[in-house]
Motif scaffolding. Sequence first.
Motif, PDB file in Angstrom:
ATOM      1  N   CYS A  42      13.542  48.140  61.790  1.00  0.00           N
ATOM      2  CA  CYS A  42      14.648  48.276  60.847  1.00  0.00           C
ATOM      3  C   CYS A  42      15.005  49.719  60.533  1.00  0.00           C
ATOM      4  O   CYS A  42      15.497  50.023  59.453  1.00  0.00           O
ATOM      5  N   GLU A  43      14.740  50.591  61.449  1.00  0.00           N
ATOM      6  CA  GLU A  43      15.183  51.961  61.252  1.00  0.00           C
ATOM      7  C   GLU A  43      16.709  52.027  61.381  1.00  0.00           C
ATOM      8  O   GLU A  43      17.332  51.091  61.858  1.00  0.00           O
ATOM      9  N   ALA A  44      17.281  53.158  60.969  1.00  0.00           N
ATOM     10  CA  ALA A  44      18.741  53.308  61.003  1.00  0.00           C
ATOM     11  C   ALA A  44      19.120  54.591  61.734  1.00  0.00           C
ATOM     12  O   ALA A  44      18.311  55.516  61.839  1.00  0.00           O
ATOM     13  N   ASN A  45      20.329  54.622  62.231  1.00  0.00           N
ATOM     14  CA  ASN A  45      20.859  55.846  62.814  1.00  0.00           C
ATOM     15  C   ASN A  45      21.675  56.572  61.746  1.00  0.00           C
ATOM     16  O   ASN A  45      22.466  55.945  61.041  1.00  0.00           O
ATOM     17  N   VAL A  46      21.450  57.877  61.651  1.00  0.00           N
ATOM     18  CA  VAL A  46      22.112  58.650  60.613  1.00  0.00           C
ATOM     19  C   VAL A  46      23.234  59.473  61.237  1.00  0.00           C
ATOM     20  O   VAL A  46      23.022  60.203  62.211  1.00  0.00           O
ATOM     21  N   PHE A  47      24.417  59.332  60.667  1.00  0.00           N
ATOM     22  CA  PHE A  47      25.602  60.046  61.135  1.00  0.00           C
ATOM     23  C   PHE A  47      26.046  61.014  60.049  1.00  0.00           C
ATOM     24  O   PHE A  47      25.771  60.813  58.867  1.00  0.00           O
ATOM     25  N   ILE A  48      26.759  62.066  60.452  1.00  0.00           N
ATOM     26  CA  ILE A  48      27.185  63.083  59.482  1.00  0.00           C
ATOM     27  C   ILE A  48      28.578  63.573  59.834  1.00  0.00           C
ATOM     28  O   ILE A  48      28.983  63.530  61.005  1.00  0.00           O
ATOM     29  N   LYS A  49      29.299  64.006  58.815  1.00  0.00           N
ATOM     30  CA  LYS A  49      30.594  64.642  59.057  1.00  0.00           C
ATOM     31  C   LYS A  49      30.853  65.678  57.971  1.00  0.00           C
ATOM     32  O   LYS A  49      30.268  65.629  56.880  1.00  0.00           O
ATOM     33  N   ASP A  50      31.737  66.638  58.299  1.00  0.00           N
ATOM     34  CA  ASP A  50      32.239  67.543  57.269  1.00  0.00           C
ATOM     35  C   ASP A  50      33.184  66.770  56.359  1.00  0.00           C
ATOM     36  O   ASP A  50      33.724  65.732  56.743  1.00  0.00           O
ATOM     37  N   LYS A  51      33.405  67.321  55.168  1.00  0.00           N
ATOM     38  CA  LYS A  51      34.243  66.610  54.207  1.00  0.00           C
ATOM     39  C   LYS A  51      35.647  66.349  54.768  1.00  0.00           C
ATOM     40  O   LYS A  51      36.218  65.274  54.559  1.00  0.00           O
ATOM     41  N   GLU A  52      36.182  67.338  55.506  1.00  0.00           N
ATOM     42  CA  GLU A  52      37.556  67.198  55.992  1.00  0.00           C
ATOM     43  C   GLU A  52      37.623  66.368  57.273  1.00  0.00           C
ATOM     44  O   GLU A  52      38.700  65.915  57.656  1.00  0.00           O
ATOM     45  N   ALA A  53      36.512  66.200  57.937  1.00  0.00           N
ATOM     46  CA  ALA A  53      36.522  65.521  59.243  1.00  0.00           C
ATOM     47  C   ALA A  53      36.736  64.028  59.078  1.00  0.00           C
ATOM     48  O   ALA A  53      36.415  63.448  58.041  1.00  0.00           O
ATOM     49  N   MET A 107      24.749  51.117  55.559  1.00  0.00           N
ATOM     50  CA  MET A 107      24.976  49.740  55.980  1.00  0.00           C
ATOM     51  C   MET A 107      23.747  49.329  56.781  1.00  0.00           C
ATOM     52  O   MET A 107      23.655  49.604  57.979  1.00  0.00           O
ATOM     53  N   LEU A 108      22.814  48.722  56.078  1.00  0.00           N
ATOM     54  CA  LEU A 108      21.490  48.525  56.685  1.00  0.00           C
ATOM     55  C   LEU A 108      21.515  47.499  57.810  1.00  0.00           C
ATOM     56  O   LEU A 108      20.806  47.656  58.800  1.00  0.00           O
ATOM     57  N   LEU A 109      22.316  46.455  57.666  1.00  0.00           N
ATOM     58  CA  LEU A 109      22.369  45.454  58.740  1.00  0.00           C
ATOM     59  C   LEU A 109      22.964  46.053  60.012  1.00  0.00           C
ATOM     60  O   LEU A 109      22.646  45.610  61.113  1.00  0.00           O
ATOM     61  N   ASP A 110      23.815  47.052  59.834  1.00  0.00           N
ATOM     62  CA  ASP A 110      24.385  47.765  60.992  1.00  0.00           C
ATOM     63  C   ASP A 110      23.509  48.944  61.417  1.00  0.00           C
ATOM     64  O   ASP A 110      23.900  49.702  62.317  1.00  0.00           O
ATOM     65  N   GLU A 161      35.813  61.800  61.774  1.00  0.00           N
ATOM     66  CA  GLU A 161      34.822  61.078  62.567  1.00  0.00           C
ATOM     67  C   GLU A 161      33.403  61.549  62.240  1.00  0.00           C
ATOM     68  O   GLU A 161      33.161  62.744  62.093  1.00  0.00           O
ATOM     69  N   TYR A 162      32.512  60.602  62.168  1.00  0.00           N
ATOM     70  CA  TYR A 162      31.100  60.923  62.003  1.00  0.00           C
ATOM     71  C   TYR A 162      30.482  61.207  63.370  1.00  0.00           C
ATOM     72  O   TYR A 162      30.888  60.631  64.376  1.00  0.00           O
ATOM     73  N   GLU A 163      29.478  62.103  63.388  1.00  0.00           N
ATOM     74  CA  GLU A 163      28.724  62.307  64.621  1.00  0.00           C
ATOM     75  C   GLU A 163      27.249  62.013  64.359  1.00  0.00           C
ATOM     76  O   GLU A 163      26.765  62.153  63.231  1.00  0.00           O
ATOM     77  N   LEU A 164      26.569  61.612  65.401  1.00  0.00           N
ATOM     78  CA  LEU A 164      25.161  61.237  65.272  1.00  0.00           C
ATOM     79  C   LEU A 164      24.309  62.446  64.916  1.00  0.00           C
ATOM     80  O   LEU A 164      24.410  63.490  65.558  1.00  0.00           O
ATOM     81  N   LEU A 165      23.490  62.304  63.891  1.00  0.00           N
ATOM     82  CA  LEU A 165      22.589  63.383  63.481  1.00  0.00           C
ATOM     83  C   LEU A 165      21.149  63.094  63.903  1.00  0.00           C
ATOM     84  O   LEU A 165      20.467  63.952  64.457  1.00  0.00           O
ATOM     85  N   LEU A 166      20.676  61.886  63.639  1.00  0.00           N
ATOM     86  CA  LEU A 166      19.290  61.545  63.967  1.00  0.00           C
ATOM     87  C   LEU A 166      19.176  60.031  64.129  1.00  0.00           C
ATOM     88  O   LEU A 166      19.686  59.262  63.312  1.00  0.00           O
ATOM     89  N   GLU A 167      18.505  59.645  65.219  1.00  0.00           N
ATOM     90  CA  GLU A 167      18.321  58.222  65.512  1.00  0.00           C
ATOM     91  C   GLU A 167      17.007  57.714  64.936  1.00  0.00           C
ATOM     92  O   GLU A 167      16.073  58.483  64.725  1.00  0.00           O
TER      93      GLU A 167
END
Lengths: 64, 64
Positions: free
Chosen positions: B2-13, B53-56, B15-21
């Motif tokens: 049940c680990e999650a993938n963490v995505f990040i974006k700048d405030k103005e951006a 969104m933990l289920l996702d 689209e999110y990009e993958l930070l850590l799986e």
Amino acid sequence: MCEANVFIKDKEAKEYELLLEAVDKVIPGDDEIILESIFGERKIVKAKIKEMMLLDHKINLERI
Amino acid sequence: MCEANVFIKDKEAKEYELLLEAVDKVIPGDDEIILESIFGERKIVKAKIKEMMLLDHKINLERI
């Protein structure tokens, strides 16, 4: 499934107590957090996230 | 698991990009967040949690 149980405590308290089971969505606001369970239950609490341990299905909050 | 993938974006951006799986632990501080993956990888980012969104298996952060 990968929902988590959300626990909460006062700042001074030592023990966490269960706030909401089977939480899917967590949406933090400025000083509150919206929780949504897989059963459609929704709770809004004035708290901040202390730690999340996803493999343990556990999210700990602290009231503010 | 049940680990999650963490995505990040700048405030103005947009689209999110993958930070850590495969993140297990998430520990927010005052203006930074500590992430720990199931592989022992650890990242500290200046960001706040936008939504989980933990289920996702998805956690979205926004840089601050």
